[in-house]
Enzyme design. Sequence first.
Site, short mmCIF file in Angstrom:
data_model
loop_
_atom_site.label_atom_id
_atom_site.label_comp_id
_atom_site.label_asym_id
_atom_site.label_seq_id
_atom_site.Cartn_x
_atom_site.Cartn_y
_atom_site.Cartn_z
N GLU A 124 0.85 -1.19 0.00
CA GLU A 124 0.00 0.00 0.00
C GLU A 124 0.89 1.24 0.00
O GLU A 124 1.83 1.32 0.79
CB GLU A 124 -0.91 0.02 1.22
CG GLU A 124 -1.93 1.15 1.14
CD GLU A 124 -2.92 1.16 2.31
OE1 GLU A 124 -3.80 2.03 2.32
OE2 GLU A 124 -2.80 0.31 3.21
N GLY A 264 3.02 2.44 10.63
CA GLY A 264 2.80 1.71 11.87
C GLY A 264 2.56 0.24 11.62
O GLY A 264 3.16 -0.62 12.26
N ALA A 265 1.68 -0.05 10.67
CA ALA A 265 1.34 -1.45 10.37
C ALA A 265 0.55 -1.49 9.08
O ALA A 265 0.14 -0.45 8.54
CB ALA A 265 0.55 -2.07 11.51
N MET A 266 0.31 -2.70 8.57
CA MET A 266 -0.40 -2.88 7.31
C MET A 266 -1.34 -4.06 7.41
O MET A 266 -0.96 -5.13 7.88
CB MET A 266 0.60 -3.09 6.17
CG MET A 266 -0.04 -3.30 4.83
SD MET A 266 -1.05 -1.88 4.33
CE MET A 266 -2.28 -2.69 3.32
N ASN A 268 -2.66 -6.26 5.44
CA ASN A 268 -2.69 -7.29 4.42
C ASN A 268 -3.59 -8.46 4.85
O ASN A 268 -3.50 -8.91 5.98
CB ASN A 268 -1.29 -7.84 4.16
CG ASN A 268 -0.24 -6.77 4.11
OD1 ASN A 268 -0.24 -5.92 3.24
ND2 ASN A 268 0.67 -6.79 5.09
N HIS A 300 -6.84 -1.73 15.06
CA HIS A 300 -7.06 -1.01 13.80
C HIS A 300 -6.83 -1.93 12.61
O HIS A 300 -7.67 -2.03 11.71
CB HIS A 300 -6.13 0.19 13.74
CG HIS A 300 -6.26 1.01 12.50
ND1 HIS A 300 -7.03 2.15 12.44
CD2 HIS A 300 -5.72 0.87 11.25
CE1 HIS A 300 -6.96 2.66 11.23
NE2 HIS A 300 -6.17 1.90 10.48
N GLU A 301 -5.70 -2.60 12.59
CA GLU A 301 -5.38 -3.45 11.44
C GLU A 301 -6.32 -4.65 11.36
O GLU A 301 -6.72 -5.07 10.27
CB GLU A 301 -3.92 -3.91 11.49
CG GLU A 301 -2.90 -2.79 11.61
CD GLU A 301 -3.06 -1.70 10.57
OE1 GLU A 301 -3.55 -1.98 9.46
OE2 GLU A 301 -2.70 -0.54 10.86
N HIS A 304 -9.67 -3.66 9.92
CA HIS A 304 -9.60 -3.47 8.47
C HIS A 304 -10.06 -4.71 7.71
O HIS A 304 -10.38 -4.62 6.52
CB HIS A 304 -8.17 -3.14 8.04
CG HIS A 304 -7.88 -1.68 7.92
ND1 HIS A 304 -8.72 -0.80 7.27
CD2 HIS A 304 -6.81 -0.95 8.34
CE1 HIS A 304 -8.18 0.41 7.30
NE2 HIS A 304 -7.03 0.35 7.95
#
Length: 871
Positions: A124, A264-266, A268, A300-301, A304
């Site tokens: 991303e 911070g993070a992703m 996927n 949060h991740e 998603h």
Amino acid sequence: MRTETPVTIRLKDYQPPAYWIKNCALIIRIFANYTEVDSTLTMVRNGDPSELPALVLDGVEQLIQSLSFDGEAITDYDYQHDRLTVQPTQAEFTFNAVTHIFPNTNTSLEGLYKSGTMVCTQCEAEGFRKITFYLDRPDVMATFSTRIEADQAPFPILLANGNPTASGELEQGRHFATWDDPFAKPAYLFATVAGDLVRRDDAFTTASGRDISLRIFAEPHNAHKTEFALTALKKSMRWDEERFGREYDLDIFMIVASDFFNMGAMENKGLNIFNSAAVLATPETASDDRFERIEGIVAHEYFHNWSGNRVTCRDWFQLSLKEGFTVYRDAEFTSDLHDRAVKRIKDVLFLKNHQFPQDGGPNAHPVQPQEYIEINNFYTVTVYEKGAEIVGMLHTLLGDRPFRQACDLYFERFDGMAVTTDDFVDCMAQISGQDFSQFKRWYTQAGTPIVEIHEDYDANLARYRLSFTQSCPATPGQSDKQPLVIPVKMALLDSTGQALPIDCDGDYNADTQVLTLTEAVTTVTFQHLASQPTPSLFRDFSAPVRVRQALSDPALLLLAQHDDNAFNRFEAVQQVYLDTLLKLTRGELDAIPALVDTVVLSILSDTRLSHALQAVLLSLPSYQQMMDNLDTVDAEAVIVARDRLKLHLAQTYQSHWATLSQTLTSADDYVFTADEVGRRELQGLALYYWVLSGDKFGLNSAEALYRAAQNQTDRLNGLKAVMASPDRDRQQRLLVHFYRHWHQDTQMVETWLALQAGAEGVGVTDILLLMAHDAFDFTNPNKVRSVLGGFTQNFKAFHDIQGDGYNFMSEQIVALNAINPQVAARFVGVFERWRKFAPERSAAMHSALTAVLETESLSPDVLELVQKTLV
């Protein structure tokens, strides 16, 4: 100077792709010096199958080995400007590309890159094109199958999205693993990881009885820090089922911690990749703030998975559709688990310190931007935090049950689709029966609205009137602002702070206590009020606006002492502080007003307040908030004013700080609960003020707390207090001690670097010494943010009158531009408000920015922001 015109992408030009990708089958072969990617795309014409336009695929730094359609080699192709153009001969076909890429030298940390001893991805927003040729856009959703091959010794763990399907050994000490993701997704959600990682396992049973395998991976030196993240993940999964009815879909959920990561993070799909600093924690190495941040980011991740993965963005102009909504969701999660009032206060402080200034600067943009040059530049506080505030306003306007029903409709209607913010808001409209056409201006109109409030009371008629005038300053590209829908959660208070019954002629909902404004000017009349009330408006910060309201000192004091809405009580206290700071800055006060002392004493003596709420009520407005409320910033005057008020509080209430510091000390084992976090926060603040007062016993107590600490929060409370003193020898002893004990721990070293970069009296020479230290790594974003971020957030140091800080940061931006454009671009923001400063500093900042612009080969990331900032 760079003069070429960059390509601008505009929302109005959006067109669906000429071809869809149904499936992407990847074989990723990792070798010592390069990686071979064998990609097979199953594609179909989107449109008239008798017309076959050229297929244009995104591809950055691809070394082509072979290309083919349905197994037939392609020899006629054009590859330039990061685009591969080929000509299909059928409406349905497979396209295969075998290319070589080079993770070891990929310092941009986009695509496939080396992070420590492992190889991992970040796709991303547009990183997948650095892995293989693709239609790298979020509306192209395909199923993925991935086979990873690598040498088994350095890469025993091979991961990708979805569920594992096979693994085995290959010749010459190599092995493979295959993964299948049954859910169609855009390429930005693709992930793969290969490395020598330690795995921690757990499990979760969903509401419907499905057993989910949970796995978290970290490099061996970080393996002991993963337990908290797994606990946070399980809490997130349960909460999302209970609050939003969202259950996890795959059989496995994985998190990987990476020391090199731009963000911070992703999220996927099924394989979240995290910055180590955002996932690894033990009480010894992580403070309360870090624990809460990790818990929130894990949530949060995970959230998603639905708000971003199962339902994703049609295009990047809709970025807030997933990010704003998910920030709102993770804020609700933290509020439910901890102290809702304090969480709200801190979120709004972050908005006011960062997003409000962005709205008022040269890089102001709507939550739904209309154009961009580099999409990475729009991962902003406006898209995230203001986007979350918009979702919060929808919740406020609808109420709890209808809002949940609208979210359910959204997820069910658009599952597996790429959609827009209009689709999201239309679900709210359908459930509520309200017309949200005007409300959508919040997405398309930039800037922070200003609401001016005037009051009038007629004792003879027992009638009270409030007049609201809303406006919004011009922003780049938008001079004509239209009225917005603004929800005002409110109460009218009597002289004791009790809420009065409301009988008015406005658009007021008694159930939600919300008055809704829709016009440029709204006057509301309240009846049957025997005496003039005190208005408590925009409770819980019900809309992201600037409020202009001239309250008398008695009214302000009533709110500061008795408002039962914690957020509005905080706002009133902050207004007392801010008014004082601004007057001190302008030279309008000879002494600190008695109102300040009355307010502070009421906070210190109010036993009803939680420790956490006391701590935020006793904290002064930031330099950023002061700047935001000044037309022209005289940095020296701002610094002197804030130091003067801090010293007044420290010395006037020295005995209170000493008592609080000592009585709040605890030798109990560390626990991460709202009460304990609040206790430690108030103790840290009290200790800081105690040391600042000049009491030697306070300084000794701070060092004693540091040395006796059994957790990082207490350790930092002691060390930060010592760093506020003028005792440089003592500071150096403790910093040497800190590094000697923790130099092998990555996150502790980052903390050590940040402490020094943010210290009193630091200068460019000190920062250069830090950057020359063995602990610093210019290619590691966390280390860069610790040192350069710590320095630029150090108001006194960065804005030193000599201007050395400006030139220094200009040079660092240029150096970073060649290594990692995303990180470089973030630092351009430190110059964003250059016009607000007095002439000498303003000219120095302008000169520093101009030096960046004159650099050859600027990345689009940096070029776009510098050009906008200088306009």
